[in-house]
Design an enzyme around this catalytic site. Structure first.
Site, PDB file in Angstrom:
ATOM      1  N   LYS A  81      80.513  69.431 -49.036  1.00 38.45           N
ATOM      2  CA  LYS A  81      80.948  70.782 -48.626  1.00 38.45           C
ATOM      3  C   LYS A  81      82.471  70.836 -48.501  1.00 38.45           C
ATOM      4  O   LYS A  81      83.121  71.758 -48.970  1.00 38.45           O
ATOM      5  CB  LYS A  81      80.271  71.162 -47.293  1.00 38.45           C
ATOM      6  N   ARG A 156      73.670  75.999 -38.356  1.00 36.55           N
ATOM      7  CA  ARG A 156      73.020  74.689 -38.354  1.00 36.55           C
ATOM      8  C   ARG A 156      71.671  74.713 -37.660  1.00 36.55           C
ATOM      9  O   ARG A 156      70.946  73.729 -37.685  1.00 36.55           O
ATOM     10  CB  ARG A 156      73.918  73.698 -37.607  1.00 36.55           C
ATOM     11  N   ARG A 195      84.773  57.784 -46.153  1.00 31.96           N
ATOM     12  CA  ARG A 195      85.539  59.050 -46.117  1.00 31.96           C
ATOM     13  C   ARG A 195      86.795  58.931 -45.266  1.00 31.96           C
ATOM     14  O   ARG A 195      86.788  58.372 -44.169  1.00 31.96           O
ATOM     15  CB  ARG A 195      84.642  60.156 -45.561  1.00 31.96           C
ATOM     16  N   ARG A 240      86.957  59.871 -39.275  1.00 28.93           N
ATOM     17  CA  ARG A 240      86.354  60.605 -38.175  1.00 28.93           C
ATOM     18  C   ARG A 240      85.571  59.669 -37.267  1.00 28.93           C
ATOM     19  O   ARG A 240      84.925  58.733 -37.733  1.00 28.93           O
ATOM     20  CB  ARG A 240      85.409  61.670 -38.729  1.00 28.93           C
ATOM     21  N   ARG A 251      72.852  62.482 -37.006  1.00 30.88           N
ATOM     22  CA  ARG A 251      73.249  63.712 -37.699  1.00 30.88           C
ATOM     23  C   ARG A 251      72.192  64.103 -38.738  1.00 30.88           C
ATOM     24  O   ARG A 251      71.888  65.276 -38.915  1.00 30.88           O
ATOM     25  CB  ARG A 251      74.624  63.513 -38.363  1.00 30.88           C
TER      26      ARG A 251
END
Ligand code: ADP
Ligand code: AMP
Length: 295
Positions: A81, A156, A195, A240, A251
């Site tokens: 995303k 969400r 990431r 993160r 998650r």
């Protein structure tokens, strides 16, 4: 319009034949400037038949009379995303609104919302519906959302989706497209753990699949943190706190349990398009472009 401008310039040049040389040179320069200005003006107009309308007038009409383009970029953490949202943003000129980015900014600034959200975010849980719905309700009233917006990370839960529908329905609007990025869970850990992000812009990098130009590896093939810099600004990238295997489990549980049911909520409206996001980024982008087209 430009033909009128050129004709006018030609007439001016013709008249100039009787003037002394210096004056002719000056006039030629002025003519060039005039022509450029006319061309620039022309480029800022749209033509409607033989009438013209300024870009500003067109924009005002779009934001007053056209429905807003309201998109949801949908997918699990690591689906892409944050990778593809900015490209849609650039292409359509509507902002990407990432609730994750907004909440991280609130945590960094230690606002009331940030203090409430911090611990649950780090653990990979969901922040309360009230908080995120409030954030989005305020954000979509801003001027840059006039023509539409791209939602990333929101809604969400079904409760959030219903609250979104309600706030849009109050102004006669509705979600116009949900682009689902389909990826098997098995590829997400590698994506999430590799990431790196540029905090200010939300730009997403990956040590293997989208490395920043500056990246250098140590002798054990790990990226040297000081060399992880944003391609555009040269500012440091960061990892993160919730991009860990443990938080990812939580998650993904939240994604499958609470977020996926949102698809069935929107499917009857004919706005859901699914994209295979388990392929190279260019291929994903090609499918997203197809999904965004009017069918
Ligand atoms: P999301 O915003 O959905 O959580 P991101 O766009 O940040 O996901 O992508 C997660 C990580 O995976 C990033 O490091 C990104 O560079 C990488 N990534 C995104 N799309 C792909 C892809 N198609 N193939 C391989 N890596 C990808
Ligand atoms: P993201 O950047 O979308 O992966 O979001 C990071 C974290 O912010 C999530 O794991 C949640 O803790 C929180 N968050 C972001 N968006 C929402 C939302 N719509 N509802 C609840 N929590 C959210």
């Amino acid at each position: 319009m430009s033909s009128i401008a050129i004709k006018t310039c030609a007439e001016r040049s013709k008249n100039s034949a009787h003037l002394p040389l210096l004056a002719v040179a000056g006039l030629a320069a002025a003519t060039a400037t005039f022509r450029r200005e006319e061309e620039e003006k022309t480029q800022n107009f749209f033509f409607k038949g033989d009438k013209k309308e300024s870009v500003a007038d067109m924009k005002a009409k779009f934001s007053t009379y056209w429905p807003r383009n309201i998109m949801i970029l949908f997918g699990p953490p690591g689906a892409g995303k944050g990778t593809h949202g900015p490209k849609v943003e650039n292409m359509l000129g509507i902002p990407q609104l990432s609730t994750g980015d907004m909440l991280r900014a609130a945590v960094a600034a230690q606002t009331e919302v940030g203090k409430k959200a911090q611990a649950v975010m780090k653990a990979g849980g969901l922040v309360s519906n009230d908080i995120v719905i409030g954030i989005i309700r305020d954000r979509i009233k801003e001027k840059d959302c006039n023509l539409g917006f791209i939602l990333d990370g929101f809604p969400r839960t079904l409760e959030q989706a219903k609250a979104l529908d309600k706030m849009l329905a109050d102004e006669g609007a509705a979600v116009s497209k949900v682009v689902e990025l389909e990826v098997p869970d098995s590829v997400l850990e590698e994506r999430i753990c590799g990431r790196w992000i540029h905090k200010k812009s939300g730009r997403s990098y990956h040590v293997k699949y989208a490395a920043p130009k500056s990246m250098k590896l140590s002798s054990d093939s790990k990226p040297i943190p000081e060399t992880m810099l944003d391609d555009e600004t040269g500012e440091p990238l960061m990892q993160r706190g919730d991009d860990t295997p443990t938080a990812l489990v939580k998650r993904l549980k939240g994604y499958h349990g609470e977020t996926v049911p949102i698809l069935n909520h929107y499917k009857p409206n004919g706005v859901v398009a699914s994209v295979n996001a388990n392929q190279q980024m260019d291929g994903v982008w090609g499918e997203i472009l197809e999904a965004l087209k009017r069918s």
